[in-house]
Design an enzyme around this catalytic site. Structure first.
Site, PDB file in Angstrom:
ATOM      1  N   CYS A  71       2.087 -11.399   1.607  1.00 47.95           N
ATOM      2  CA  CYS A  71       1.689 -10.404   2.605  1.00 47.95           C
ATOM      3  C   CYS A  71       2.743 -10.305   3.699  1.00 47.95           C
ATOM      4  CB  CYS A  71       0.368 -10.792   3.273  1.00 47.95           C
ATOM      5  SG  CYS A  71      -0.976 -11.234   2.164  1.00 47.95           S
ATOM      6  N   ASP A  72       2.855  -9.120   4.258  1.00 45.75           N
ATOM      7  CA  ASP A  72       3.657  -8.955   5.457  1.00 45.75           C
ATOM      8  C   ASP A  72       3.079  -7.824   6.288  1.00 45.75           C
ATOM      9  OD1 ASP A  72       6.318  -9.848   6.768  1.00 45.75           O
ATOM     10  OD2 ASP A  72       6.316  -7.664   6.942  1.00 45.75           O
ATOM     11  N   SER A  73       3.069  -8.004   7.595  1.00 46.69           N
ATOM     12  CA  SER A  73       2.538  -6.988   8.509  1.00 46.69           C
ATOM     13  C   SER A  73       3.540  -6.703   9.614  1.00 46.69           C
ATOM     14  CB  SER A  73       1.215  -7.461   9.136  1.00 46.69           C
ATOM     15  OG  SER A  73       0.230  -7.676   8.156  1.00 46.69           O
TER      16      SER A  73
END
EC number: 3.6.1.9
Length: 215
Positions: free
Chosen positions: A81-83
């Site tokens: 995941c990356d935000s």
């Protein structure tokens, strides 16, 4: 293809306690393996990327790095995941310092931004990646206007320094978010609807991963 994997191990390629909490609340007890990926180096290799390209590339790099460290025995799915926050046309991640966090809030207060979350799901069998899927979710965040004393107090907690966009929805930062348009779990760090979709695309039903209830 769903139902063909028995005792699938769900591996979260992230140290984020918020992502872990979302998954646990949604019935999954993941194994946590931190990737150690150099995010700046990955982003620097991209050529004229869109904002969506950046978060997907980072999520994929994290998932692949972790997948390469896992033992060969047993089927697994690895989720990276990356935000990041898009505000005023700029894509920003974790501020790291109080000074940068303060600048971010000066730009965000009273305005809207787009929180982009990229996910990558890798399915492994016998030590090999046999299927993969990736995607993004974008959620509009409407920011409040903390006064100087409130912002000083928030920065002093350290919370905004280590989170994308210098805010949280599920922590102290939630006091300063007026509302969102989109998926709340995505803003916290891992989109449940997107993760379910990506799992389905690699042949795994999310219901197979739910932790059995204890008596």
């Amino acid at each position: 293809m769903a139902g063909t994997l028995a005792a699938v191990r769900f591996v979260l390629a992230s140290a984020s306690p918020a992502r872990l909490a979302v998954l646990r609340a949604a019935g999954i007890e993941p194994s946590v393996v931190v990737s150690g990926v150099d995010e700046d180096a990955v982003a620097a290799e991209l050529r004229d990327p869109s904002h969506e390209d950046v978060v997907v590339a980072l999520a994929g790099a994290k998932a692949r790095a972790v997948a390469g460290t896992l033992p060969e025995s047993g089927p697994s799915v690895v989720v990276g995941c990356d935000s990041m926050l898009s505000i005023g046309g700029d894509l920003v991640g974790k501020p790291g310092t109080p000074e940068i966090a303060r600048e971010r809030w000066s730009a965000m207060a009273g305005k809207t931004g787009e929180l982009l979350t990229g996910h990558a799901v890798l399915r492994r069998e016998h030590g090999e990646i046999v299927a993969e899927a990736s995607g993004t979710r974008t959620t509009v965040v409407r920011f409040g206007e903390p006064d100087d004393a409130e912002l000083d107090a928030y920065l002093a907690t350290g919370e905004p320094l280590a989170v994308a966009g210098a805010f949280t929805l599920d922590g102290l930062g939630g006091w300063f978010v007026e509302g969102i348009d989109g998926d709340p779990s995505s803003v916290i760090g891992i989109s449940l609807p997107l993760t379910r979709e990506l799992l389905r695309r690699v042949g795994v039903s999310v219901t197979e991963l739910w932790t059995p209830p204890t008596s």
